[in-house]
Structures are given as C-alpha cells and as structure tokens.
Motif scaffolding. Structure first.
Motif, mmCIF file in Angstrom:
data_model
loop_
_atom_site.group_PDB
_atom_site.id
_atom_site.type_symbol
_atom_site.label_atom_id
_atom_site.label_comp_id
_atom_site.label_asym_id
_atom_site.label_seq_id
_atom_site.Cartn_x
_atom_site.Cartn_y
_atom_site.Cartn_z
ATOM 1 N N GLU A 356 12.330 3.654 61.578
ATOM 2 C CA GLU A 356 13.723 3.430 61.949
ATOM 3 C C GLU A 356 14.317 2.159 61.343
ATOM 4 O OE1 GLU A 356 11.282 2.031 65.590
ATOM 5 O OE2 GLU A 356 11.076 3.405 63.886
ATOM 6 N N ASN A 357 13.460 1.248 60.870
ATOM 7 C CA ASN A 357 13.954 0.053 60.189
ATOM 8 C C ASN A 357 14.123 0.269 58.692
ATOM 9 O OD1 ASN A 357 14.026 -1.509 62.582
ATOM 10 N ND2 ASN A 357 11.841 -1.954 62.397
ATOM 11 N N GLU A 358 13.870 1.496 58.241
ATOM 12 C CA GLU A 358 13.999 1.828 56.827
ATOM 13 C C GLU A 358 15.064 2.884 56.562
ATOM 14 O OE1 GLU A 358 10.156 2.736 55.061
ATOM 15 O OE2 GLU A 358 9.187 1.622 56.689
ATOM 16 N N LEU A 366 19.394 -0.541 55.171
ATOM 17 C CA LEU A 366 18.487 0.600 55.179
ATOM 18 C C LEU A 366 18.545 1.349 53.842
ATOM 19 C CD1 LEU A 366 18.840 2.155 58.753
ATOM 20 C CD2 LEU A 366 17.494 0.185 57.981
#
Length: 412
Positions: A356-358, A366
């Motif tokens: 989710e951080n990518e 992102l």
C-alpha cells in the motif's frame, strides 16, 4: 507527462475529484497532483495528454488469476514448458487492455511466474506486476489432484510449503473444498499450513467454497479465502474481525452457471440417462445455487466490513481472459457503488499484498500505475469497457486500442 481527465478517482472507496491532473516523473512515480493549469504552468516542458470527459484512476489488480493454466486446452499434450510460458505471457499482456497493471497468480505451472517476473526485471518483456503462489497443494485425491502436489498430514503440508518457498513462491495456496460439503484437509492440516506460512513471513490463501470448510479456514486464520461461495453473514463478520480478506470470484461461477444453463436448454429432450445430460444436470445443481448465493447475499456480506478483493479465476477453455471489469460490474449490480467496487481492485488488493506504500491509490509518491477510461466511472461502472490509457510505472503499455509491450515508451 501530464495526464488530465475531468474526474479523478483515488481508489480509496470514497474520493472522486474534479479538475485535477497527474504529473508522472522519470522515476515512474506520481510526482504531483494538481489542477491542469497549475501543472502546465509549473512544468511547461511536459507533454500534456488531456482525455476530457473521462476518469483517471489507479491501475486495476486482479487478485485471482492462473496465467499458466494450460490444463484445459484441448491439445494440452502439445504444451511443453516453453509453450506454457508463452501461453502465460500472452495471458499476462492481455491484462493491459482491461486496465489491469497487477495480478496475484493463485497457482500456475511450476516456475513460470517466477521466470516471467525475472524476464520483466531484465527488460525482456513488459507485463503487469505479479505476486504469485507456486502450484498450490491438495490432499491425496483432493481438488485439482492431477494438477498440484498431493500432501497428507501436517508435516507433509509443512514440507511442501518449505519447498515452494525455496523455489520462489511469494504466497501459498491450499485447496480444501470442491463441489461438496465434505472438507478435504483436516483442521490440524489447515492450522499447520497457516502456522508454517506465517512463521516464514509468507501469506496464504485457501480455496474454500462450502461448509464446514469455510469455518475451518476462518479458524485456521488464512489471509484470504478464495470464493467462499456459500459463506454466511456470521462468516463474513468473523473474517472482518480477524482481518481475513474475501475474493468472491463472482464472474467464474456466474459464467459456469450460464454455460450449464445454455447446455441444458440445448439438450432438452435428451434422455436423463444420457451421459452428457447427466453431467450438465450435476454441474447445474451446484452452479445455480452458487450464482444465486452471490446475487442474493454479496451486498450483506460486503456491509459487514470484510475486506473484499476482486479476482476472476478464469481457467476454462475459451473463457474470457481476466474479465475484471465484468467482475466489478457484477458487484455494482448486486448492490455496491462503482467507487466502492473500484476499491476492491485497487487499494484493497494493495493492502492485502502489503504494497500500500507503493501502489493502489492515485497519490503523490506512489507508482504511476494509472488507468484512464471514458466517462464518469463514479456513475457508470461500464466505463471500464472504454480503456483510453494504461501506464505501468509511468510507462505507456496500452493506449487507444494499441498494446505497447516493448521497451521504451516512457513518459518523461
């Protein structure tokens, strides 16, 4: 590159903005989100792609695919390892036409997905981002026993998981129910599978469509339950509480229902003891209630707060490749909004996959895995059928009906 559309759907299940544009950077990330006029003024050297009455959103993720599922091909005897790999490559690249930039492969021919990922890293091919299991596993004589390793007892289960992780599996898949209410693996075996995966830092999904198998898998603590066709509201609530995600695969069972229904109608008048008729009747007796279970209960399951992730599970000969837009359309037909449906194929999968951080949102910093479709997607889910542009890490992979799968074509 500055990408503009009248509407911007972030992928969080709630937010739809108007008048915003996205600047992609040379590093493949989303550099800035701002009104078109501001971006053009601040970055006058950038090319501007304005799609007008369209929606910009994150690239979609299909969370249940079988890229190298060659078993159903009528000439499967012709498929050696090279043919299987080429089949999987063709399957993967078709994803771009549907706005799909990520997939989770839930059992394919041994080693194929790992090889495809390596080829992507080396720049040999351009395909969606793949997260994959190995071949999956079942009990002796269990579901898909001709296609996956058969294991019995907790230590055989653990050993097979260790082998698959050694060989590059990023997830593990267990198959424990088929078209009956008799569970295949025991509770002890299911518990061992989850324990072995989690102590190794690997997530696990399980094929479970009937009871009591569904409850056994909830008790074991799998990360995702695939299908859960005949689950109950109580099951959904338990899954929500335990953080177990649900991949309904509505499309797969609805397609099989439609095919069985059509075949029965074609064979009307044949004697009941006809082998073809007997098979169609038996299949129909499972797929008709399966179709109705999704149709009648999807919304109430969704409303429990269980994390829903979209997947298509297409394995039949001549079945449509990765029909994720249709899967999301079923979700909307069965009661949720287009914005909520998009979340099941964007930010929800990213969270389940731990990335989710990518990716998974249209958010600064992102990956620039982006999709543009014609019209206002927040009002009409069928806008997904009008794909204008797909980018993967800022790289154009599909635009105006043309697939770009070579090197280059990077938005700068």
């Amino acid at each position: 590159m500055i990408i503009c559309a009248k509407y911007l759907m972030t992928g969080d299940g709630e937010t739809v903005l108007e008048g915003q544009a996205v600047l992609t950077g040379g590093d493949g990330k989303i550099k800035k989100i701002a009104p078109k006029e501001e971006l053009v003024q601040d970055f006058p050297e950038e090319e501007v792609k304005d799609y007008g009455e369209a929606t910009l959103l994150p690239g979609l993720c299909d969370m249940h695919v079988h890229l190298a599922y060659w078993y159903s091909q009528p000439d499967s005897f012709n498929y050696n390892e090279q043919m299987i790999t080429l089949y999987a490559l063709q399957h993967a690249q078709a994803a771009f036409e549907r706005g799909i930039t990520s997939v989770r492969d839930m059992s394919s021919y041994h080693g194929v997905c790992r090889s495809l990922k390596l080829a992507q890293e080396k720049g040999f091919i351009t395909i969606p981002r793949i997260t994959h299991t190995d071949t999956g596993m079942c009990m002796t004589g269990g579901h898909a026993c001709d296609e996956v390793p058969e294991v019995d007892g907790p230590w055989e289960v653990r050993k097979e998981i260790r082998k698959q992780v050694r060989d590059g599996a990023e997830w593990v898949k267990i198959l424990t129910t088929h078209r009956s209410h008799i569970p295949e693996f025991t509770q002890e075996e299911l518990n061992a599978a989850v324990d072995e995966c989690h102590r190794r830092g690997i997530k696990c999904g399980v094929h479970a469509g009937t009871n009591p198998g569904i409850q056994m898998c909830i008790d074991a603590g799998f990360d995702t339950i695939e299908h859960a066709t005949f689950m109950t509201v109580d099951h959904a609530k338990q899954m929500a509480e335990k953080g177990i995600a649900w991949t309904p695969t509505i499309m797969a069972y609805t397609l099989l229902y439609d095919i069985c229904k059509e075949n029965l109608e074609k064979n009307t008048g044949k004697p009941v003891n006809d082998p073809v008729m007997q098979k169609e009747m038996k299949d129909y007796q499972y797929f008709e209630p399966a179709y109705k279970a999704y149709r009648d209960h999807f919304k109430e399951f969704y409303d429990t707060g269980v994390t829903v992730i979209a997947g298509t599970d297409m394995v039949m000969y001549q079945s449509p490749l990765l029909p994720l837009p249709r899967e999301l359309q079923y979700m909307v037909e069965y009661g949720i909004t287009p914005v909520q449906a998009i979340q099941t194929a964007t930010s929800n999968p990213a969270k389940v996959l731990g990335v989710e951080n990518e990716r998974g949102l249209v958010k600064e910093g992102l990956d620039a895995d982006l999709l543009v479709v014609g019209g206002d997607l927040s009002k009409d889910i069928t806008c997904l059928n009008d794909v204008k542009l797909v980018t993967l890490g800022g790289k154009r992979v599909f635009e105006d009906g043309i697939r770009y799968v070579g090197t280059g074509n990077m938005f700068m």
